[in-house]
Design a protein around this motif. Structure first.
Motif, PDB file in Angstrom:
ATOM      1  N   HIS A 237       0.822  -1.212   0.000  1.00  0.00           N
ATOM      2  CA  HIS A 237       0.000   0.000   0.000  1.00  0.00           C
ATOM      3  C   HIS A 237       0.855   1.262   0.000  1.00  0.00           C
ATOM      4  O   HIS A 237       0.607   2.201  -0.758  1.00  0.00           O
ATOM      5  CB  HIS A 237      -0.900   0.011   1.237  1.00  0.00           C
ATOM      6  CG  HIS A 237      -2.125  -0.832   1.082  1.00  0.00           C
ATOM      7  ND1 HIS A 237      -2.951  -1.127   2.137  1.00  0.00           N
ATOM      8  CD2 HIS A 237      -2.668  -1.441   0.010  1.00  0.00           C
ATOM      9  CE1 HIS A 237      -3.953  -1.885   1.719  1.00  0.00           C
ATOM     10  NE2 HIS A 237      -3.798  -2.082   0.435  1.00  0.00           N
ATOM     11  N   LEU A 238       1.848   1.293   0.857  1.00  0.00           N
ATOM     12  CA  LEU A 238       2.672   2.487   0.997  1.00  0.00           C
ATOM     13  C   LEU A 238       3.408   2.823  -0.292  1.00  0.00           C
ATOM     14  O   LEU A 238       3.649   3.998  -0.591  1.00  0.00           O
ATOM     15  CB  LEU A 238       3.671   2.298   2.142  1.00  0.00           C
ATOM     16  CG  LEU A 238       3.066   2.309   3.544  1.00  0.00           C
ATOM     17  CD1 LEU A 238       4.100   1.863   4.565  1.00  0.00           C
ATOM     18  CD2 LEU A 238       2.540   3.678   3.895  1.00  0.00           C
ATOM     19  N   ALA A 239       3.758   1.821  -1.057  1.00  0.00           N
ATOM     20  CA  ALA A 239       4.482   2.047  -2.304  1.00  0.00           C
ATOM     21  C   ALA A 239       3.642   2.822  -3.311  1.00  0.00           C
ATOM     22  O   ALA A 239       4.179   3.434  -4.234  1.00  0.00           O
ATOM     23  CB  ALA A 239       4.918   0.709  -2.896  1.00  0.00           C
ATOM     24  N   LYS A 240       2.328   2.815  -3.137  1.00  0.00           N
ATOM     25  CA  LYS A 240       1.432   3.478  -4.079  1.00  0.00           C
ATOM     26  C   LYS A 240       1.163   4.941  -3.723  1.00  0.00           C
ATOM     27  O   LYS A 240       0.584   5.682  -4.518  1.00  0.00           O
ATOM     28  CB  LYS A 240       0.090   2.734  -4.130  1.00  0.00           C
ATOM     29  CG  LYS A 240       0.193   1.289  -4.605  1.00  0.00           C
ATOM     30  CD  LYS A 240      -1.167   0.614  -4.535  1.00  0.00           C
ATOM     31  CE  LYS A 240      -1.082  -0.839  -4.972  1.00  0.00           C
ATOM     32  NZ  LYS A 240      -2.403  -1.530  -4.868  1.00  0.00           N
ATOM     33  N   LEU A 241       1.573   5.366  -2.542  1.00  0.00           N
ATOM     34  CA  LEU A 241       1.251   6.714  -2.085  1.00  0.00           C
ATOM     35  C   LEU A 241       2.206   7.749  -2.659  1.00  0.00           C
ATOM     36  O   LEU A 241       3.378   7.483  -2.894  1.00  0.00           O
ATOM     37  CB  LEU A 241       1.312   6.786  -0.561  1.00  0.00           C
ATOM     38  CG  LEU A 241       0.199   6.114   0.229  1.00  0.00           C
ATOM     39  CD1 LEU A 241       0.460   6.272   1.715  1.00  0.00           C
ATOM     40  CD2 LEU A 241      -1.158   6.681  -0.122  1.00  0.00           C
ATOM     41  N   THR A 242       1.687   8.958  -2.842  1.00  0.00           N
ATOM     42  CA  THR A 242       2.517  10.087  -3.236  1.00  0.00           C
ATOM     43  C   THR A 242       3.533  10.364  -2.136  1.00  0.00           C
ATOM     44  O   THR A 242       3.198  10.368  -0.945  1.00  0.00           O
ATOM     45  CB  THR A 242       1.648  11.338  -3.463  1.00  0.00           C
ATOM     46  OG1 THR A 242       0.721  11.056  -4.519  1.00  0.00           O
ATOM     47  CG2 THR A 242       2.500  12.540  -3.831  1.00  0.00           C
ATOM     48  N   ASN A 243       4.784  10.609  -2.525  1.00  0.00           N
ATOM     49  CA  ASN A 243       5.844  10.860  -1.551  1.00  0.00           C
ATOM     50  C   ASN A 243       5.471  11.983  -0.581  1.00  0.00           C
ATOM     51  O   ASN A 243       4.957  13.019  -0.993  1.00  0.00           O
ATOM     52  CB  ASN A 243       7.145  11.230  -2.267  1.00  0.00           C
ATOM     53  CG  ASN A 243       7.800  10.047  -2.938  1.00  0.00           C
ATOM     54  OD1 ASN A 243       7.496   8.898  -2.626  1.00  0.00           O
ATOM     55  ND2 ASN A 243       8.691  10.319  -3.876  1.00  0.00           N
ATOM     56  N   HIS A 244       5.726  11.765   0.686  1.00  0.00           N
ATOM     57  CA  HIS A 244       5.541  12.735   1.771  1.00  0.00           C
ATOM     58  C   HIS A 244       4.071  12.967   2.160  1.00  0.00           C
ATOM     59  O   HIS A 244       3.810  13.669   3.141  1.00  0.00           O
ATOM     60  CB  HIS A 244       6.159  14.104   1.427  1.00  0.00           C
ATOM     61  CG  HIS A 244       7.557  14.050   0.939  1.00  0.00           C
ATOM     62  ND1 HIS A 244       8.583  13.526   1.693  1.00  0.00           N
ATOM     63  CD2 HIS A 244       8.110  14.449  -0.234  1.00  0.00           C
ATOM     64  CE1 HIS A 244       9.718  13.605   0.998  1.00  0.00           C
ATOM     65  NE2 HIS A 244       9.460  14.153  -0.160  1.00  0.00           N
ATOM     66  N   SER A 245       3.129  12.405   1.430  1.00  0.00           N
ATOM     67  CA  SER A 245       1.725  12.743   1.696  1.00  0.00           C
ATOM     68  C   SER A 245       1.230  12.178   3.027  1.00  0.00           C
ATOM     69  O   SER A 245       0.590  12.883   3.818  1.00  0.00           O
ATOM     70  CB  SER A 245       0.839  12.264   0.550  1.00  0.00           C
ATOM     71  OG  SER A 245       0.916  10.855   0.385  1.00  0.00           O
TER      72      SER A 245
END
Length: 269
Positions: A91-99
């Motif tokens: 899941h975390l790999a899909k998130l926008t950086n720093h969001s």
């Protein structure tokens, strides 16, 4: 101001920040152990070189140091390649950086967008946008069932309304440890939202531990009026914690974060 007085003032400020620094670090990593290690490393860096706090208010500076250390280490979450840990990493790999980091700082720790920007090294407008992005991305990815353990009827109804409006299904509300265990086994939740002190003086902590023993590991958010008492680092403690009185935004963010992360450590009596 003498150096001794300044040192004492900084030490006092650091002491007040420490429980909440632990909370943020645990939420970043999904683990009490990893989070507390990053919090300790941050304090060591500050004690070694106080200039890292120059130019900003102490609380903002402390969180900036933590974020810098965590980011420079590769923004790790608790290691593990199976079960919920693996799901969290995916899941975390899909998130926008720093969001996600910005969302936690703003909604859970109460920093302004300007302060969030200082901590993670972006402009105020960029910090605002990152928080909005995190809310959208986390809401789009995860929905599920939530069990509420809360003995105050008004608070329980409020939490039920917030969680339902997010698109989650509320399995029910329990007021005591015994009710919680019964409800959880009848309708297994994806996430548990639990007050610490329950009716009949039973413990939300004990209720959660009983449930996890029966149902297996799942995300848990604890709610308490005294978070500093549960963020000491002296024993197994929660990775996700909301302070009373809470805001709607704090509940929204914590539920999204915990459900999305699919990982938590809980207290043991």
């Amino acid at each position: 101001m003498t150096d001794t007085t300044e040192t004492r003032n900084i030490s006092d400020a650091l002491g007040k920040c420490l429980p909440f620094l632990r909370r943020y670090a645990r939420a970043l990593t999904g683990s009490q152990t990893s989070g507390d290690a990053f919090a300790a490393a941050s304090l060591e860096a500050i004690l070694t070189d106080r200039s890292v706090l120059d130019g900003v208010e102490v609380r903002t500076g402390v969180f900036r140091v933590l974020y810098s250390i965590w980011a420079s280490a590769g923004a790790p979450i608790e290691e593990g390649e199976s079960g919920m840990r693996a799901k969290a990493q995916k899941h975390l790999a899909k998130l926008t950086n720093h969001s996600r980091e910005a969302l936690l700082l703003h909604s859970i720790e109460g920093f302004s967008f300007e302060e969030v920007g200082i901590i993670i090294g972006v402009s105020t407008d960029e910090a605002n946008e990152l928080v909005q992005i995190a809310r959208r991305e986390m809401a789009d990815h995860v929905t599920g069932s939530v069990m509420i353990i809360e003995d105050e009827a008004v608070i329980a109804m409020d939490l039920e309304s917030i969680v339902s409006d997010m698109g989650h299904r509320v399995t029910g509300i329990a007021r005591t440890q015994a009710e919680a265990v019964k409800l959880g086994n009848e309708d297994v939740p994806d996430l548990i939202l639990a007050d610490i002190q329950l009716a009949d003086n039973s413990s939300g902590i004990d209720a959660v531990n009983d449930l996890l023993g029966d149902l297996g590991l799942r995300p848990v958010i604890f709610i308490t009026a005294f978070p500093e008492r549960l963020l000491t680092g002296n024993k197994p403690e929660p990775a996700f914690l909301i302070s009373k009185p809470y805001t709607v935004d704090q509940v929204l963010s914590a539920v999204s974060q915990a459900m999305f992360f699919s990982s938590t450590e809980t207290l043991h009596s």
